[in-house]
Design a protein around this motif. Structure first.
Motif, mmCIF file in Angstrom:
data_model
loop_
_atom_site.group_PDB
_atom_site.id
_atom_site.type_symbol
_atom_site.label_atom_id
_atom_site.label_comp_id
_atom_site.label_asym_id
_atom_site.label_seq_id
_atom_site.Cartn_x
_atom_site.Cartn_y
_atom_site.Cartn_z
ATOM 1 N N ARG A 164 0.825 -1.215 0.000
ATOM 2 C CA ARG A 164 0.000 0.000 0.000
ATOM 3 C C ARG A 164 0.854 1.258 0.000
ATOM 4 N N TRP A 185 2.300 3.093 -2.422
ATOM 5 C CA TRP A 185 2.450 3.760 -3.712
ATOM 6 C C TRP A 185 2.614 5.255 -3.502
ATOM 7 N N THR A 243 -4.974 1.293 -6.189
ATOM 8 C CA THR A 243 -4.309 1.081 -4.911
ATOM 9 C C THR A 243 -5.225 1.572 -3.800
ATOM 10 N N SER A 282 -2.555 -3.238 -3.786
ATOM 11 C CA SER A 282 -2.468 -2.684 -5.138
ATOM 12 C C SER A 282 -2.834 -3.760 -6.157
#
Length: 140
Positions: A88, A90, A127, A132
């Motif tokens: 998670r 990103w 995401t 994601s």
């Protein structure tokens, strides 16, 4: 098998899944190639499909989480590859969605999603709290 000895293509929506880690990537490619061929993907497109899939699956287990899942399904005329990991972290920029910006000249990394987007007919990245997911579509 039909009268020609050929297995019928998978039914639309029928999905096959495999969970994998970094060490399993060769098996993931074999799994995906067999399904693509069974679905009727021409051999010259199987290689491009595998390059795109390799980029996304490698990203999933090197940047996302140690385990990830690949789900392959079929829509009329399309193979759909859905790669999910529990990562998670990103750093998405609204002005540059993943895979739209080409890598910098002489880049040695950071080109996986760009390559995958160029080789697939459609690619979406989602995401959120559960991780994601990259969904790619490829013509058969």
């Amino acid at each position: 098998m039909n009268e020609d000895g050929v297995a019928p293509p998978p039914a639309p929506g029928a999905a096959k899944e495999i969970t994998f880690s970094l060490a399993d990537l060769p098996d993931v490619r074999e799994f995906a190639a067999a399904l693509a061929r069974r679905g009727g993907m021409p051999e010259d497109r199987v290689n491009d499909f595998l390059v795109a899939l390799n980029e996304v699956t490698t990203n999933a287990v090197t940047h996302g989480a140690t385990k990830a899942r690949l789900k392959i399904s079929f829509e009329p005329g399309l193979l759909v590859a859905d790669v999910h990991d529990e990562g998670r972290h990103w750093h998405l920029s609204p002005e540059s969605p993943p895979g739209f910006t080409p890598p910098r000249e002489n880049a040695t990394s950071g080109m996986g999603l760009w390559v995958a987007r160029r080789l697939s007919s459609d690619m979406r990245v989602v995401t959120g709290e559960t991780g994601s997911t990259v969904v790619m579509r490829f013509p058969l």
